[in-house]
Design an enzyme around this catalytic site. Structure first.
Site: not given
Lengths: 527, 527
Positions: B264, B301
Site C-alpha cells: 500500500e 496516506c
C-alpha cells in the site's frame, strides 16, 4: 464462413501482410484457409475500442450480461457441424471429444449467465452510518466488486473451445464486465474465428458496445507482447507452457503499471501410492491409470506424469499391470506436428537420463502424428539427484519412482515444484499414519484427490484449478468454476454516497434482491 | 524492558555488529536504546523457524487462533504507559493519537479473533458426488481457503502500531494461519520491540509454535531484500513509499517462484469540487479541509494533496478561506528529521515549478521538526503539462488546481495515476449531470467519497483500502478490514476425500456450524 481475418470489434480486418495456415494432424496436411496476423495498427485499434467499450460495458446490468452470455452459447450451438468439423480438422481430436468440449464451453457460458443474472457474486457489503458515534462519527460505507478493465485472453492449444476464444477466461471476464481481446491460438485459428463470429453476433443482437470483443490472429509472440505491454490492458489470462506463461508474467510485472497475469501452466500431477493400498488396490488402479495417462493423448494439464511408491513386490506388480494395460490402448493423434515433435524430444531427453528404464512403449507401427504411450521407472535416489526427471513430458508419458522408504518418498514430494493436483492412493487408516506425507503434498498442489485420477476437471463452485507456482502464477485464484470471476475484478468502496447515485447492488431498497453483508450479517432484505 | 535485540522466534538475539538508535523529533535528540540490526544468520534462522511453525500453525483451530489474537491485544494493553511513552518518544505524536492508534490496533486484533472464532471466512464450498451421472460420474469436491505460508510484514513509518508489528497485516496473516516475520521500521524500533514481546508472550501463553513470529531490526534495505528473496517466504505486506514498495514488488516478481507483494503505497487523494457545490458548500468545506490537510501533520496516506475545481469566484473564495483557516491551525511535529527533510525538499521542488503560487504558508517561527502547513494553487493547463506537480508531497501540503472548464477537469482526472481515494464535492443534481467526471475518478481510485474528507479509514467489512497502481500493487485486495485476510490465503480443493480426514470446515456434520456453499446454496446445516 472462415475468412482468415481478425475481428477488430465488430469489423473483420486484414491489413497485415504476415499469413499462416492451420494443420490437420490426422491427414498430415495443411488446412485450406489462410489467416492474416494482426498488425500493430489493428492491435492498437482493438485495445482502444475495448477501453471505450469498458465505459459502457462495466455498467451493463447482470440481466443484460446474462443475455449476452446465453446468446454466445446459442450462437456457438448454431455453428453446428461446421464448428465440429473445423475443430476436428485443426486438432485431430475425435467427434466425441469435440462435442464434449463444446458442451463444456456452453455449460460454462450458461453458468456465468446464471451467476450474473442472480447477482450476489459482487459480494455487496454495507456498513451504515452512525453519525452520533463518539469520538468520531461513523460514515456510511458500501463495497462491491467492479471489473478491472480490458482483459487479454490467450487461447490454449489443447482446448480450442473450453479454454480459448469463448472459454472459461472469456466467459468469466464478460460476466465480470470486462471487454475481452483474444490472442487466438495459431493451431486452431479457424475454430477461433468461428467462435469469434458467434460472440460478435451475440454482442450485436444483445446490444453490447462495439469493442467488447476482438479476436487477433497471431502465429508468433509479437501480438501477445504488444497486447500485454499496452497501458490500457488491465489483466491477462493464459493457459499453456511454463515458458510462455512466465514470459507474459515478466512482461506484465515490468510495466510502469504492473497488471495481474493469471497463467495456468505446466504440471506433472504427482500420484503417491501408499504401501498398503499398493497391495490392495494396485492392480485395479494400474488399469485405471493406463486410461488416465493416455486420455486425449495425454494432452491434459492434469495428466498424471509422476507416480511415486515404495519399492517392493506390490509396486512391481503395479508397474507390470500398468505396462501391460497401457500398450493395449489404441494410440491417438496429437494436436499438431509441433506438439508431437516436443513430445518426442522431451521423451527422448528423459530416456537419455541415466537410471531411467522403459517398462512399456507401444511398439506397433502408428500413423504419422500419433503418439506412442510410454511408461518408465526410476529409483528414488536417481530421481532426487536429477531434476531433469522432474520436467513435464506433455503427452502420454508417465514415470514411476520407486522409493527406498517413506522418508525418501516424503523428501521427493518436498523437492517437487508447485502442481495443479496431487493424488493419494491409500487405505483410510494409512492416510492417518502417513499424515506428514499428505501434508507435504498439500503444500505443493491446488487440488488433492483420494483414490482417484487427476484427469477430469469438474466445473463446479468447489473446483480449484490452479496451484502454487509454476502450476499457476497466482495460487490465490482458480481458472475454473464460478470463483474464477474473481481474477478480473477489484473491490470498490463508496463512502457517504447518495442512495439514488449508488449502483443497484448497493441501494437501500436492494432492487436486485441479492444477498448482502449488512452491518456484518448476511441478508437479502432491504435496509 | 527494551533490549535492542531481535526476536528470532521466542529468543532474543543480537549477533550482528551493525547498530542504530531511534530519534525523538520533539526533543530533537537520539533516544537512549541501541538496536542491533539482524544478521544474515538471524534472518535465515527466523525464516526456517517460520517454515517449521507453519506446518503446525496452519492446522491450529479458529478458536485457538482467536485466543492467540486476543492474548496479543491483552499483552499490548498490559504494556500500558511504557508503550505510549516509547511510541511518543519515537514519533513526536501526541498522547491522544498514541492511545487512539493503540485502540485501533487492539480493535483490529479482536475483529480478526472474532472472524476466525466464527469460522465462515474460509468460504467453505461443497459439491457432493453423483456417481450415477452420465456420461461421467461426478466426484465429491470440497474447497476452502488455506494459508499461503510464512509472510513478511514491513512496518510503516506513520503507523507504529496499527500498520506495523501487530498491525493489520500481521493480524490478518495470523488469522489466516500464516507465521509472520516483521521487518521492524527503524524509526520506531523500541515500540516494535515492545509489541513483539507482547506477541511472543501471547504465543507462549496460548501454545503457538516457536517461529510463528519473529521481529527483525533493520536500518537499511539488506534485511528486507534477504527476506523477500528467501524461497521459504510466500507473501509480503508493505506500507510505505512507491519507491520502496515497487522495489519489493520487483524483487518478488523476479524470484524463481514469484510471490505476491501487497504494497500500500502513495496517494494524493484528489478532491473534485463541482461548480454548484463550490458556491453552496465552498466556505464550510474550506474549514473542514484545513483540518483534514493538517491532521497528524499530513502524515496519512489518505491526506488530500490535490483539490481540483473550476476557475471562478466560488473557487477563489474557497482558496481564500482554506488559506486563512489553515494558518490558524497549530503546526505539529513530524515523525522524524528524515520525514521533515523529505517534506521540505519535495515542497521546495514543487514550489520551484513554474506557475505554482503559494496562497498560504505558516510564517511564524516553529519548533525544530515541526512542519509549516502550505497551500498552493496552479492553473489546470500548467498542471496538465507538468507531471512533477502530480507527485505526492508527504506532509501538510495541498495544491488547488483551477481548471478552465469541466472538460479540462475531466482530462486532468484521466491523467492521474491510481489513488487510494477520490472525493466528489457536489450537489446531488450536479453529480448526475457530471457523471462522466465521477466515472473517470472511479476508474482511478479504490474508495470514492461524497461531500466528505478522505482522511479517517473506518475499519469495517465494507472498507476498501487500496486501489489501482501505484496506490497499491494489487487492486484486487484491501489492506484494511476483515477481507484483508484474503491476501494471505489460497483456495484449496479436496476430491473424494474421506470425511474423517477432512478438516472440520468441510466435514459432512459441519462441527463448526459455519456457513457453507453446499451444492450451490448457502447453508449452515450438516449434509
Amino acid at each position: 464462413m472462415i475468412t482468415g481475418k481478425n475481428y477488430i470489434g465488430n469489423q473483420l480486418s486484414a491489413i497485415g501482410s504476415k499469413t499462416y495456415t492451420t494443420f490437420n494432424p490426422k491427414l498430415n496436411i495443411e488446412n485450406k484457409h489462410t489467416f492474416f496476423e494482426a498488425s500493430k495498427e489493428e492491435i492498437e485499434k482493438a485495445v482502444v475500442l475495448a477501453s471505450e467499450a469498458f465505459e459502457v460495458f462495466r455498467k451493463v446490468s447482470g440481466a443484460k450480461k446474462a443475455e449476452f452470455l446465453n446468446a454466445i452459447a446459442d450462437e456457438i450451438l448454431a455453428l453446428d457441424d461446421l464448428l465440429i468439423e473445423t475443430y476436428r480438422s485443426e486438432t485431430g481430436l475425435p467427434e466425441g471429444r469435440a462435442k464434449g468440449e463444446r458442451g463444456r464451453t456452453i455449460g460454462q457460458l450458461r453458468t456465468f449467465a446464471d451467476l450474473v443474472a442472480e447477482g450476489s457474486w459482487v459480494e455487496a457489503s454495507i456498513d451504515t452510518a452512525d453519525l452520533d458515534r463518539s469520538p468520531i462519527p461513523k460514515q456510511d460505507i458500501r463495497k462491491m466488486l467492479v471489473p478491472l478493465g480490458p482483459v487479454v485472453v490467450f487461447g490454449a492449444s489443447n482446448f480450442p473451445l473450453a479454454y480459448s476464444t469463448a472459454g472459461g477466461d472469456t466467459a468469466a471476464a464478460f460476466a465480470a464486465g470486462c471487454p475481452v481481446i483474444v490472442k487466438s491460438h495459431p493451431m486452431h485459428a479457424g475454430t477461433g474465428e468461428l467462435v469469434s463470429a458467434a460472440i460478435i453476433k451475440a454482442a450485436t443482437k444483445t446490444g453490447m458496445p462495439n469493442g467488447v470483443f476482438s479476436n487477433l490472429n497471431s502465429s508468433g509472440i509479437e501480438v501477445g507482447v504488444q497486447l500485454v505491454e499496452h497501458p490500457a490492458v488491465k489483466a491477462v489470462g493464459f493457459t499453456g507452457s511454463i515458458r510462455g506463461g512466465r514470459a507474459l508474467f515478466d512482461l506484465a510485472s515490468k510495466r510502469p503499471e504492473p497488471i495481474p497475469v493469471f497463467a495456468e501452466m505446466g504440471s506433472i500431477n504427482p500420484v503417491v501410492l501408499l504401501p498398503e493400498a499398493t497391495i490392495t488396490k494396485g492392480v485395479d488402479l494400474a488399469k485405471t491409470y493406463a486410461k488416465s495417462i493416455t486420455l486425449g493423448a495425454g494432452q491434459f494439464c492434469t495428466n498424471p506424469g509422476l507416480l511415486i511408491g515404495i519399492k517392493g513386490e506390490a509396486l512391481t506388480n503395479f508397474i507390470t499391470t500398468l505396462s501391460e494395460e497401457i500398450v493395449k490402448i489404441e494410440p491417438s493423434c496429437m494436436l499438431h506436428p509441433n506438439i508431437i515433435g516436443n513430445f518426442e524430444r522431451n521423451k527422448t531427453n528423459a530416456l537419455q537420463q541415466s537410471g531411467l528404464s522403459v517398462t512399456a512403449e507401444l511398439d506397433s507401427d502408428v500413423a504419422v502424428n500419433y503418439a506412442r504411450q510410454t511408461v518408465t521407472t526410476v529409483e528414488g535416489k536417481t530421481f532426487l539427484e536429477n531434476t531433469t526427471l522432474h520436467q513435464e513430458v506433455f503427452g502420454p508419458f508417465s514415470m514411476v519412482v520407486q522409493c527406498q522408504d517413506i522418508e525418501q518418498l516424503e523428501t521427493i514430494i518436498n523437492t517437487l515444484e508447485g502442481q495443479l493436483t496431487g493424488t493419494i492412493i491409500a487405505e483410510n487408516e494409512e492416510a492417518l499414519q502417513y499424515n506428514t506425507v499428505i501434508d507435504a503434498l498439500q503444500n505443493r498442489v491446488g487440488r488433492i484427490i483420494f483414490n482417484g485420477v487427476p484427469t477430469g476437471v469438474e466445473v463446479c463452485p468447489s473446483m480449484l484449478h490452479g496451484g502454487p507456482y509454476p502450476a499457476s502464477t497466482d495460487s490465490r485464484f482458480t481458472a475454473v468454476g464460478i470463483h474464477s470471476i474473481k481474477r478480473w475484478v477489484r473491490p470498490f468502496s463508496y463512502q457517504s454516497w447518495p442512495n439514488n447515485l449508488l449502483p443497484d447492488e448497493l441501494k437501500n431498497e436492494n432492487p436486485l434482491g441479492i444477498s448482502r453483508l449488512v452491518n456484518g450479517k448476511h441478508t437479502d432484505s432491504k435496509i
